[in-house]
Design an enzyme around this catalytic site. Structure first.
Site, PDB file in Angstrom:
ATOM      1  N   TRP C 108       0.832  -1.212   0.000  1.00 60.02           N
ATOM      2  CA  TRP C 108       0.000   0.000   0.000  1.00 60.02           C
ATOM      3  C   TRP C 108       0.867   1.263   0.000  1.00 60.02           C
ATOM      4  CZ3 TRP C 108      -5.427  -0.574   2.070  1.00 60.02           C
ATOM      5  CH2 TRP C 108      -6.121   0.627   2.104  1.00 60.02           C
ATOM      6  N   HIS C 111       2.319   3.577  -2.892  1.00 61.72           N
ATOM      7  CA  HIS C 111       1.617   4.729  -3.475  1.00 61.72           C
ATOM      8  C   HIS C 111       2.056   5.959  -2.690  1.00 61.72           C
ATOM      9  CE1 HIS C 111      -1.024   2.308  -6.069  1.00 61.72           C
ATOM     10  NE2 HIS C 111      -0.738   1.389  -5.161  1.00 61.72           N
ATOM     11  N   GLU C 118       1.372   6.248  10.746  1.00 65.75           N
ATOM     12  CA  GLU C 118       1.221   4.848  11.159  1.00 65.75           C
ATOM     13  C   GLU C 118       1.424   4.725  12.666  1.00 65.75           C
ATOM     14  OE1 GLU C 118       3.684   2.055   9.040  1.00 65.75           O
ATOM     15  OE2 GLU C 118       2.848   0.328  10.112  1.00 65.75           O
ATOM     16  N   SER C 120       2.996   3.592  15.837  1.00 61.96           N
ATOM     17  CA  SER C 120       4.429   3.405  15.981  1.00 61.96           C
ATOM     18  C   SER C 120       4.780   2.258  16.909  1.00 61.96           C
ATOM     19  CB  SER C 120       5.075   4.683  16.533  1.00 61.96           C
ATOM     20  OG  SER C 120       6.404   4.410  16.929  1.00 61.96           O
ATOM     21  N   ALA C 121       5.478   1.265  16.362  1.00 65.10           N
ATOM     22  CA  ALA C 121       5.924   0.141  17.188  1.00 65.10           C
ATOM     23  C   ALA C 121       7.239   0.445  17.898  1.00 65.10           C
ATOM     24  CB  ALA C 121       6.055  -1.117  16.331  1.00 65.10           C
ATOM     25  N   HIS C 217      -7.894  11.795  -7.326  1.00 66.75           N
ATOM     26  CA  HIS C 217      -7.157  11.319  -8.504  1.00 66.75           C
ATOM     27  C   HIS C 217      -6.191  10.200  -8.122  1.00 66.75           C
ATOM     28  CE1 HIS C 217      -4.545  11.120 -11.963  1.00 66.75           C
ATOM     29  NE2 HIS C 217      -3.527  11.499 -11.251  1.00 66.75           N
ATOM     30  N   HIS C 221      -6.158   6.069  -8.950  1.00 67.41           N
ATOM     31  CA  HIS C 221      -4.979   5.348  -9.434  1.00 67.41           C
ATOM     32  C   HIS C 221      -4.717   4.112  -8.558  1.00 67.41           C
ATOM     33  CE1 HIS C 221      -1.269   4.894 -11.627  1.00 67.41           C
ATOM     34  NE2 HIS C 221      -0.597   4.819 -10.512  1.00 67.41           N
ATOM     35  N   ARG C 226      -5.156  -1.735  -7.581  1.00 71.00           N
ATOM     36  CA  ARG C 226      -5.358  -2.667  -6.466  1.00 71.00           C
ATOM     37  C   ARG C 226      -6.719  -3.345  -6.482  1.00 71.00           C
ATOM     38  NH1 ARG C 226      -0.104  -3.510  -5.465  1.00 71.00           N
ATOM     39  NH2 ARG C 226       0.967  -1.561  -5.022  1.00 71.00           N
TER      40      ARG C 226
END
Lengths: 304, 304, 304, 304
Positions: C108, C111, C118, C120-121, C217, C221, C226
């Site tokens: 993912w 792109h 994200e 955070s680990a 847009h 895409h 996907r």
């Protein structure tokens, strides 16, 4: 171009170096040479990175140049282009020096995934160089396309337009020079207007120049849109000049680009369905196609 | 690295070509060589574009290499760096081949203005190579920084962690191999799980590799964040290796980067005000500074 | 999802505000709701900007919402999509919260023209949640496509794979917990491994989550690649869930996307030529087409 | 602005909708209103996404709006700004309608990470609106800064410049109109030059307009460079107008931006070292600082 500029270019072309990098002989021949475009513009290659083999190396995440036959590389490159695998093409890069009218530069800069250094009219003084179209390029507004051109202007109308373009450019530049000068025409001292302000008097057909750097994937995208028949002629001639250079740089990738992009066509779901009906022998019309008139016209342009 | 891979690299290093392009001798010496990082990783330069002079040429939109003294170039480069004129630095580009653990790759890829081709675990089979930290790198969770490290683990705790990391990696890879195999351990045929599914069993310390291409401005941004003492050690060692390479490639730009970015500091408006009060002889404390404790600690790290 | 998390979502859904902004009723109905994907994942819309009319307003650089009939908007949107005028679609934006396995997240994130935060680990502790495929999704490696799937595994082989995936995930998480713990299983104090290190033991089927923001847009895409039949199933189900949401958000734009992109086809120059020969009644074969076998197979997939 | 345009804006402002989305009251008050800039320009907000809380939600990857105190949000936002964690700020987005002179537009567009739809002079006819500076803005070229301004022009020189700017603009527009007209001044039919060509006669002080959409991080970057005292005045006034709007939209983020960016300062490694010597009581001069004259002047601007 001035003799000094030409001498600088010649001096740079005369120097050679030894390198371990991938080298594209077709591109070496073009390096630095200024190819004329329009009446005062040019494009020239300042630097490049990669060749056809580099595209394949990146796609394979290879350790070396590999011993694959060129035919394998060609097949891989065509596969990548056909399936829109864009990242290997991004592994080639080119840096250009371009001289172009401001109204062309404003279209060009819309391609954002690129690097650019433009000659600064805040800092420097622009040259007296304006794009004046060839009579054959002096086209009327299209009657059918709101952003297109029709036939060339004729006779007195053409002459009048050319006179205005020339006179207005010249007068604007005269005033530009007079405004930034530190003495008046009669020789008296004056303060001199800031360059960043004086430039606002200059029309959009004045030439500017820049260094422009882009990867091959994004360059192909630029060429697909700007070498297209719907692009404005004054940017299309730059795209055409670049197509010739790219064809010598990465011949396999350029051939795949020509086949799948420049010469290819996109069909809608409706278009695919009509096509199948036509191949099955059915007589399909715009009315029975489910398409609008514009779509139908474009679809017929593909199949006929 | 396998002997075959090393031979491919050596073969590529042995070839030289003649080019008209700008060539950076310091970088030519590094080309293709794999510099080891961590226990199985490496970075190596696949290609580059430009040198210090190319930065200045782009900033000046020049016709040739110019006859400016190197001292002029140095002053211009320092000026550009100091005033955040980033576009001339974007005119240099480098392409790397990097082998790195997946958890490092996931941090690295957050830098979006770059091009990447990663080894595909949908298409290919990954190697049995896992990052197992040196005992000295096996750090405890920091007590003061939620995303930092404290002292190295000791004794049995360290031994237990290393055992788990090794055993779990090995077992995961055994099962990965067994899942994709087309015969069972006892030699019976089986279908073999799709690679794109089997890879999900592999832990984040497995090594992956990619080609990564980036311009010098964005590389400096990467290095500023990742060569920083707050970056995770496992990505910082890659950044450190790259710093050494870049210093040989564009020595003037790298020196400016070291002075203005790596070794420099940012002050807030409050920080500037405190500074002036201190220079005027005032005794400023956290309480009288208007800063939070965290800000004050960072401010004191700059001035002391 | 925990009851606390569901309660937070419900509380947010219950609040309404008054706004002057363009509002898409179809999207308001989706806001915040977590739509399940795979065994523990979801997608949910956190915020959006714009609607079909906003695309047209931007294309027209309008002063207001305009009084154009919806049929005019539809025609304009179809025209923009057909002619690859992407900028008006960039004027809509959507922000999502997605929970997804790490190996899906790694595809993912390729792109790049999107914004992401994200979980955070390094900072936080991941949950014990792993993707374990449905038996029907446990596919064999394709015999014809190096990055595809064949039939589902059967019998003992399937059972063995599922056991390994479950056991290895569980063991890895047990060790993850034990490594970061500040006391041992027997209750003795220990230092506790840094989170940024402990996470490396976790396999790629563990779930992560992020906020992901993208313009329409670039979302189209993403969906074109996907939601395609060649995409890995585990990311395709996310794309499919998003397609349903986008269809309610911007129905005119989505319909044009379906017609021109999802359901459409690209032909090469060779393909166009073959098509014309076929429509003229000629019997064209792979041999007489000038295409490779792969190209011919794909071409026949369009025309038949 | 025409009465029709104002009526369209008023009509849009009069409409309200119910939404579940995060709503920023300070921004709602600004929506659609055209704030005048320069003599014919404006900025107005067309749409926005997110608020201060949305920044924190994204940083925390939250399930809901959360129950954190505003003071927690403020601390988090300041921490994110101070440590260059840019991605949470990217989670807010704003869409503007801007009317601006072409020479300002050409600077503005250099900020590439944004979306733009410009009024098309290939398709449409531009209005007769030109930027003519206030006398106080008619500045001389700076004697010390090659890209700066000195004092305002005086007396006859100023009058002469204003006359030229006005006359050349008017004449250029007269000819533009006459070239695209389908009849001559004396009423005879003519073909009419294509709009895409006629526009080249128009100077850079003509106004254009566009929709421009950008995330908050990139907007802050734009504002830092363009609200700076070294930016050209004609773009700075747009940046200033935007600063006032952003301060009402995301007050916590804007305050952090003011403290850490607008009002802050960057020091080089040499600057940090000098600072420490000065705080230790040493008398440091340019000569003993190791800095160039330009660097020293800028450094003294920070500490004094």
């Amino acid at each position: 171009m001035t003799p000094e500029q030409q001498a600088e270019i010649d001096a740079q072309r005369a120097q050679t170096h030894t390198t371990r990098r991938a080298t594209a002989p077709g591109m070496e021949a073009h390096l630095y040479t200024a190819y004329p475009v329009l009446d005062h513009g040019f494009v020239r290659v300042i630097d490049y990175m990669g060749d056809d083999a580099a595209i394949c190396q990146a796609a394979r995440v290879s350790y070396g140049r590999g011993t694959k036959a060129v035919s394998n590389d060609e097949g891989l490159i065509r596969y990548l282009m056909r399936h829109w695998h864009s990242t290997p093409f991004e592994m080639c890069e080119v840096k250009l020096h371009v001289k172009l009218p401001v109204f062309v530069a404003r279209q060009w800069i819309r391609h954002r995934t690129a690097n650019v250094n433009e000659y600064s009219a805040r800092y420097s003084i622009l040259d007296r160089e304006f794009y004046i179209p060839e009579p054959s390029a002096l086209a009327a507004q299209s009657q059918v396309n709101n952003q297109g051109r029709g036939a060339a202007l004729e006779g007195q109308e053409a002459a009048r337009v050319l006179d205005w373009l020339r006179e207005d450019s010249d007068r604007a530049y005269d005033h530009y020079e007079a405004m930034i000068a530190t003495q008046t025409a009669s020789g008296n001292p004056q303060q001199g207007l800031a360059r960043e302000l004086a430039r606002m008097n200059l029309p959009a057909n004045i030439y500017t120049q820049w260094y422009w750097k882009v990867d091959l994937h994004n360059l192909f995208h630029f060429l697909r849109l700007r070498a297209d028949s719907h692009a404005q002629m004054e940017i299309r001639v730059y795209a055409d000049a670049l197509c010739r250079i790219v064809a010598d740089w990465v011949p396999l990738a350029y051939a795949a680009f020509e086949d799948y992009r420049l010469g290819g066509a996109s069909l809608s779901a409706k278009g695919v369905e009509c096509l199948r009906r036509m191949l099955a022998g059915e007589e399909v019309t715009q009315e029975s196609s489910g398409m609008s008139k514009g779509e139908w016209r474009e679809f017929m342009g593909v199949v006929e």
